[in-house]
Write an enzyme that holds these catalytic residues in place. Structure first.
Site, PDB file in Angstrom:
ATOM      1  N   SER A 124      38.440 -51.520 -85.486  1.00 17.10           N
ATOM      2  CA  SER A 124      38.180 -50.837 -86.756  1.00 17.10           C
ATOM      3  C   SER A 124      37.206 -49.686 -86.541  1.00 17.10           C
ATOM      4  O   SER A 124      36.209 -49.826 -85.838  1.00 17.10           O
ATOM      5  CB  SER A 124      37.579 -51.827 -87.756  1.00 17.10           C
ATOM      6  OG  SER A 124      37.189 -51.158 -88.944  1.00 17.10           O
ATOM      7  N   HIS A 150      30.935 -56.640-100.929  1.00 19.72           N
ATOM      8  CA  HIS A 150      29.888 -57.658-100.863  1.00 19.72           C
ATOM      9  C   HIS A 150      28.561 -56.973-101.148  1.00 19.72           C
ATOM     10  O   HIS A 150      28.150 -56.095-100.391  1.00 19.72           O
ATOM     11  CB  HIS A 150      29.879 -58.316 -99.483  1.00 19.72           C
ATOM     12  CG  HIS A 150      31.213 -58.921 -99.137  1.00 19.72           C
ATOM     13  ND1 HIS A 150      31.935 -58.534 -98.038  1.00 19.72           N
ATOM     14  CD2 HIS A 150      31.958 -59.836 -99.796  1.00 19.72           C
ATOM     15  CE1 HIS A 150      33.077 -59.218 -98.022  1.00 19.72           C
ATOM     16  NE2 HIS A 150      33.119 -60.008 -99.071  1.00 19.72           N
ATOM     17  N   GLU A 154      25.673 -60.315 -83.769  1.00 23.04           N
ATOM     18  CA  GLU A 154      26.386 -61.454 -84.321  1.00 23.04           C
ATOM     19  C   GLU A 154      27.875 -61.365 -84.017  1.00 23.04           C
ATOM     20  O   GLU A 154      28.435 -60.274 -83.930  1.00 23.04           O
ATOM     21  CB  GLU A 154      26.173 -61.504 -85.840  1.00 23.04           C
ATOM     22  CG  GLU A 154      24.747 -61.885 -86.172  1.00 23.04           C
ATOM     23  CD  GLU A 154      24.376 -61.675 -87.636  1.00 23.04           C
ATOM     24  OE1 GLU A 154      23.538 -62.432 -88.118  1.00 23.04           O
ATOM     25  OE2 GLU A 154      24.909 -60.764 -88.282  1.00 23.04           O
ATOM     26  N   CYS A 202      26.547 -50.612 -96.263  1.00 20.77           N
ATOM     27  CA  CYS A 202      26.689 -51.533 -95.127  1.00 20.77           C
ATOM     28  C   CYS A 202      25.335 -51.981 -94.589  1.00 20.77           C
ATOM     29  O   CYS A 202      24.469 -51.156 -94.306  1.00 20.77           O
ATOM     30  CB  CYS A 202      27.487 -50.824 -94.033  1.00 20.77           C
ATOM     31  SG  CYS A 202      27.576 -51.717 -92.479  1.00 20.77           S
ATOM     32  N   CYS A 231      26.570 -45.633 -93.287  1.00 20.64           N
ATOM     33  CA  CYS A 231      27.310 -45.857 -94.538  1.00 20.64           C
ATOM     34  C   CYS A 231      26.395 -46.613 -95.504  1.00 20.64           C
ATOM     35  O   CYS A 231      25.775 -47.611 -95.131  1.00 20.64           O
ATOM     36  CB  CYS A 231      28.571 -46.665 -94.282  1.00 20.64           C
ATOM     37  SG  CYS A 231      29.663 -45.898 -93.084  1.00 20.64           S
ATOM     38  N   GLY A 258      28.305 -52.428 -85.600  1.00 19.03           N
ATOM     39  CA  GLY A 258      28.491 -51.227 -84.789  1.00 19.03           C
ATOM     40  C   GLY A 258      29.783 -50.490 -85.034  1.00 19.03           C
ATOM     41  O   GLY A 258      30.684 -50.976 -85.717  1.00 19.03           O
ATOM     42  N   GLU A 259      29.862 -49.300 -84.473  1.00 22.14           N
ATOM     43  CA  GLU A 259      31.033 -48.446 -84.602  1.00 22.14           C
ATOM     44  C   GLU A 259      31.690 -48.341 -83.218  1.00 22.14           C
ATOM     45  O   GLU A 259      31.155 -47.676 -82.321  1.00 22.14           O
ATOM     46  CB  GLU A 259      30.596 -47.072 -85.145  1.00 22.14           C
ATOM     47  CG  GLU A 259      31.621 -45.974 -85.036  1.00 22.14           C
ATOM     48  CD  GLU A 259      33.019 -46.361 -85.505  1.00 22.14           C
ATOM     49  OE1 GLU A 259      33.177 -46.900 -86.610  1.00 22.14           O
ATOM     50  OE2 GLU A 259      33.973 -46.100 -84.743  1.00 22.14           O
ATOM     51  N   CYS A 309      32.390 -59.124 -94.231  1.00 23.80           N
ATOM     52  CA  CYS A 309      32.404 -57.700 -93.871  1.00 23.80           C
ATOM     53  C   CYS A 309      31.154 -56.989 -94.341  1.00 23.80           C
ATOM     54  O   CYS A 309      30.791 -57.067 -95.511  1.00 23.80           O
ATOM     55  CB  CYS A 309      33.563 -56.978 -94.547  1.00 23.80           C
ATOM     56  SG  CYS A 309      35.155 -57.484 -93.997  1.00 23.80           S
ATOM     57  N   CYS A 336      35.512 -62.029 -84.687  1.00 20.44           N
ATOM     58  CA  CYS A 336      35.065 -60.703 -85.103  1.00 20.44           C
ATOM     59  C   CYS A 336      33.858 -60.358 -84.240  1.00 20.44           C
ATOM     60  O   CYS A 336      32.823 -61.011 -84.339  1.00 20.44           O
ATOM     61  CB  CYS A 336      34.699 -60.753 -86.585  1.00 20.44           C
ATOM     62  SG  CYS A 336      34.015 -59.227 -87.230  1.00 20.44           S
ATOM     63  N   CYS A 387      23.968 -49.557 -86.056  1.00 23.42           N
ATOM     64  CA  CYS A 387      24.989 -48.509 -86.136  1.00 23.42           C
ATOM     65  C   CYS A 387      24.337 -47.211 -86.580  1.00 23.42           C
ATOM     66  O   CYS A 387      23.414 -47.217 -87.384  1.00 23.42           O
ATOM     67  CB  CYS A 387      26.079 -48.914 -87.126  1.00 23.42           C
ATOM     68  SG  CYS A 387      27.426 -47.721 -87.257  1.00 23.42           S
ATOM     69  N   SER A 416      38.486 -47.283 -91.663  1.00 23.40           N
ATOM     70  CA  SER A 416      37.706 -47.505 -92.883  1.00 23.40           C
ATOM     71  C   SER A 416      37.837 -46.282 -93.775  1.00 23.40           C
ATOM     72  O   SER A 416      37.150 -45.288 -93.594  1.00 23.40           O
ATOM     73  CB  SER A 416      36.242 -47.771 -92.532  1.00 23.40           C
ATOM     74  OG  SER A 416      36.118 -49.047 -91.946  1.00 23.40           O
ATOM     75  N   LEU A 417      38.737 -46.380 -94.740  1.00 27.15           N
ATOM     76  CA  LEU A 417      39.060 -45.239 -95.601  1.00 27.15           C
ATOM     77  C   LEU A 417      38.048 -45.141 -96.765  1.00 27.15           C
ATOM     78  O   LEU A 417      37.301 -44.191 -96.857  1.00 27.15           O
ATOM     79  CB  LEU A 417      40.503 -45.411 -96.103  1.00 27.15           C
ATOM     80  CG  LEU A 417      41.034 -44.489 -97.195  1.00 27.15           C
ATOM     81  CD1 LEU A 417      41.029 -43.045 -96.745  1.00 27.15           C
ATOM     82  CD2 LEU A 417      42.453 -44.914 -97.600  1.00 27.15           C
ATOM     83  N   HIS A 418      38.091 -46.091 -97.643  1.00 29.47           N
ATOM     84  CA  HIS A 418      37.147 -46.265 -98.766  1.00 29.47           C
ATOM     85  C   HIS A 418      37.165 -45.183 -99.838  1.00 29.47           C
ATOM     86  O   HIS A 418      36.693 -45.431-100.950  1.00 29.47           O
ATOM     87  CB  HIS A 418      35.713 -46.483 -98.276  1.00 29.47           C
ATOM     88  CG  HIS A 418      35.557 -47.579 -97.264  1.00 29.47           C
ATOM     89  ND1 HIS A 418      36.339 -48.703 -97.257  1.00 29.47           N
ATOM     90  CD2 HIS A 418      34.718 -47.706 -96.197  1.00 29.47           C
ATOM     91  CE1 HIS A 418      35.982 -49.478 -96.246  1.00 29.47           C
ATOM     92  NE2 HIS A 418      35.017 -48.900 -95.593  1.00 29.47           N
TER      93      HIS A 418
HETATM   94  N1  SAH Z   1      32.081 -49.496 -87.899  1.00 32.79           N
HETATM   95  C1  SAH Z   1      33.430 -49.915 -88.039  1.00 32.79           C
HETATM   96  C2  SAH Z   1      33.576 -51.373 -87.745  1.00 32.79           C
HETATM   97  C3  SAH Z   1      32.874 -52.302 -88.733  1.00 32.79           C
HETATM   98  S1  SAH Z   1      34.130 -53.060 -89.599  1.00 32.79           S
HETATM   99  C4  SAH Z   1      33.971 -49.544 -89.397  1.00 32.79           C
HETATM  100  O1  SAH Z   1      33.174 -49.216 -90.259  1.00 32.79           O
HETATM  101  O2  SAH Z   1      35.179 -49.546 -89.550  1.00 32.79           O
HETATM  102  C5  SAH Z   1      33.368 -53.621 -90.994  1.00 32.79           C
HETATM  103  C6  SAH Z   1      34.195 -53.324 -92.233  1.00 32.79           C
HETATM  104  O3  SAH Z   1      33.433 -53.823 -93.306  1.00 32.79           O
HETATM  105  C7  SAH Z   1      34.372 -51.828 -92.459  1.00 32.79           C
HETATM  106  O4  SAH Z   1      35.609 -51.549 -93.060  1.00 32.79           O
HETATM  107  C8  SAH Z   1      33.253 -51.555 -93.424  1.00 32.79           C
HETATM  108  O5  SAH Z   1      33.481 -50.390 -94.167  1.00 32.79           O
HETATM  109  C9  SAH Z   1      33.263 -52.798 -94.266  1.00 32.79           C
HETATM  110  N2  SAH Z   1      32.028 -53.020 -94.999  1.00 32.79           N
HETATM  111  C10 SAH Z   1      30.808 -52.516 -94.755  1.00 32.79           C
HETATM  112  N3  SAH Z   1      29.920 -52.923 -95.683  1.00 32.79           N
HETATM  113  C11 SAH Z   1      30.586 -53.694 -96.549  1.00 32.79           C
HETATM  114  C12 SAH Z   1      30.239 -54.421 -97.726  1.00 32.79           C
HETATM  115  N4  SAH Z   1      28.967 -54.421 -98.174  1.00 32.79           N
HETATM  116  N5  SAH Z   1      31.195 -55.116 -98.379  1.00 32.79           N
HETATM  117  C13 SAH Z   1      32.467 -55.139 -97.894  1.00 32.79           C
HETATM  118  N6  SAH Z   1      32.864 -54.492 -96.795  1.00 32.79           N
HETATM  119  C14 SAH Z   1      31.941 -53.767 -96.118  1.00 32.79           C
HETATM  120 FE1  SF4 Z   2      28.594 -48.421 -89.126  1.00 31.71          FE
HETATM  121 FE2  SF4 Z   2      30.979 -49.373 -89.935  1.00 31.71          FE
HETATM  122 FE3  SF4 Z   2      28.666 -50.086 -91.193  1.00 31.71          FE
HETATM  123 FE4  SF4 Z   2      29.602 -47.595 -91.448  1.00 31.71          FE
HETATM  124  S1  SF4 Z   2      30.601 -49.491 -92.159  1.00 31.71           S
HETATM  125  S2  SF4 Z   2      27.462 -48.167 -91.042  1.00 31.71           S
HETATM  126  S3  SF4 Z   2      30.477 -47.221 -89.438  1.00 31.71           S
HETATM  127  S4  SF4 Z   2      29.249 -50.559 -89.109  1.00 31.71           S
END
Ligand code: SAH
Ligand code: SF4
Length: 337
Positions: A188, A286, A91, A118, A115, A156-157, A329, A104, A111, A210-212
């Protein structure tokens, strides 16, 4: 099967034209046709001789994939579904703004990083996209002429498909390609150190991490890659680079109720990011099915944001876009529903 021209660098196009014994200026012409005029057929390359077009067409097509499904959000966001290979799909999300339109893009099918919050991670890894498949997302959309910015924040990453991602950025930023400034692009990553290091050396595009969670121990609970590449080491690496000039770095931080939204978390972030010129983007979580954590309440997000801003870290809350069509996201999973 004929090969795609899309995704080739100027150097590679020159190899192709040399092998076919075409005049050497043909390579530059082809790159202009596919990346600037965005033609979809070799036949449309009218300044190439008929003989050149025929020779090219024997082995090549322009390539690219048309979308198979398009969903529109009430906020103007559009989500395109593109088939890949036989049974897979990815997508891309077009996010319009007052004077900008951001695309985007996806870099992989699924991926590997797993995580827990996600949807793309839930899919598991199904394959890498080629540079041509990444670039195709820019070309085969209704807004192909009006996209002003790109974020590699789809499925994807990016640092796990580094070569193809880097090549797609080269195509976007070269004068023979799209001719964009690297300032229009943000990549990202979860923080895969070896390729992140290369990216910092080899690209000028903006970076988002992506710190979190600022704690090495707690981040591991949701992000398995943390075991191999702790966030503390990612930050140490970043501190060796200069982000005071054109290139920006930002940190994405999904706000989870009770997991990473307390004062001690804000304090830890402030300590961790000291000395690094950066911004923080808070993201509303989300919800996804079968996942225990909840989004932080708005008041908690506001307070957290204020704490970071008061400490001198520019912090904003990212507006959620396209949630009604599962385009926000972390919601992308390459399917229609
Ligand atoms: N793999 C890379 C690129 C994807 S970016 C990465 O993780 O950075 C997508 C962004 O959306 C990332 O910051 C990811 O952590 C965030 N994300 C993933 N799942 C989410 C969710 N359920 N709600 C909000 N953000 C989310
Ligand atoms: Fe992959 Fe980014 Fe989703 Fe983590 S947040 S599973 S690195 S797409």
């Amino acid at each position: 099967m004929k090969k795609w021209l899309l995704g080739k660098s100027l150097l590679e196009l020159r190899e192709i034209t040399d092998n076919l014994k075409l005049p050497s200026f043909t390579a530059k012409q082809i790159s202009q046709w596919i990346y600037q005029k965005k033609v979809l057929e070799i036949e449309q390359m009218t300044n190439l001789s008929k003989a050149s077009r025929d020779a090219l067409s024997e082995h090549y097509i322009v390539g690219g994939t048309k979308w198979s499904d398009l969903q529109k959000s009430s906020d103007g966001t559009k989500k395109y579904l593109f088939p890949v290979d036989e049974n897979e799909a990815i997508e891309a999300v077009m996010i319009p703004d007052d004077e900008r339109a951001t695309l985007c893009v996806s870099s992989q099918i699924g991926c590997k990083m797993g995580c827990k919050f996600c949807m793309t991670g839930r899919l598991g890894f199904r394959g890498n996209l080629s540079a041509g498949e990444i670039i195709s997302q820019f070309i085969n959309i209704e807004e192909s002429d009006s996209i002003s910015n790109a974020v590699y924040m789809g499925m994807g990453e990016p640092m796990d498909n580094y070569e193809q991602v880097l090549k797609s950025i080269e195509i976007l930023t070269s004068d023979w390609g799209f001719g964009w400034s690297p300032k229009r692009i943000t990549v990202s990553t979860i923080g895969i150190i070896p390729t992140l290091k290369r990216f910092l050396e080899e690209s000028k595009a903006h970076l988002a991490i992506s710190l979190h969670n600022p704690s090495d121990e707690i981040r591991r609970e949701m992000m398995p890659l943390q075991k191999a590449y702790p966030i503390s080491e990612v930050i140490e690496l970043l501190k060796d680079y200069d982000f005071t000039g054109q290139r920006r770095i930002s940190f994405e931080y999904i706000m989870f109720d009770g997991w990473n939204d307390a004062k001690r978390d804000a304090d830890a972030i402030i300590r961790m990011l000291r000395g690094l010129e950066c911004r923080v983007n808070l993201i509303r979580f989300h919800r996804i099915p079968d996942f225990e954590l909840n989004p932080s309440p708005d008041a908690v997000i506001d307070l957290f944001k204020k704490r970071l801003n008061d400490a001198g870290i520019v912090t904003t809350l990212r507006a959620s876009r396209g949630e009604d069509i599962l385009a926000a996201c972390g919601m992308l999973r390459g399917s229609k529903k």
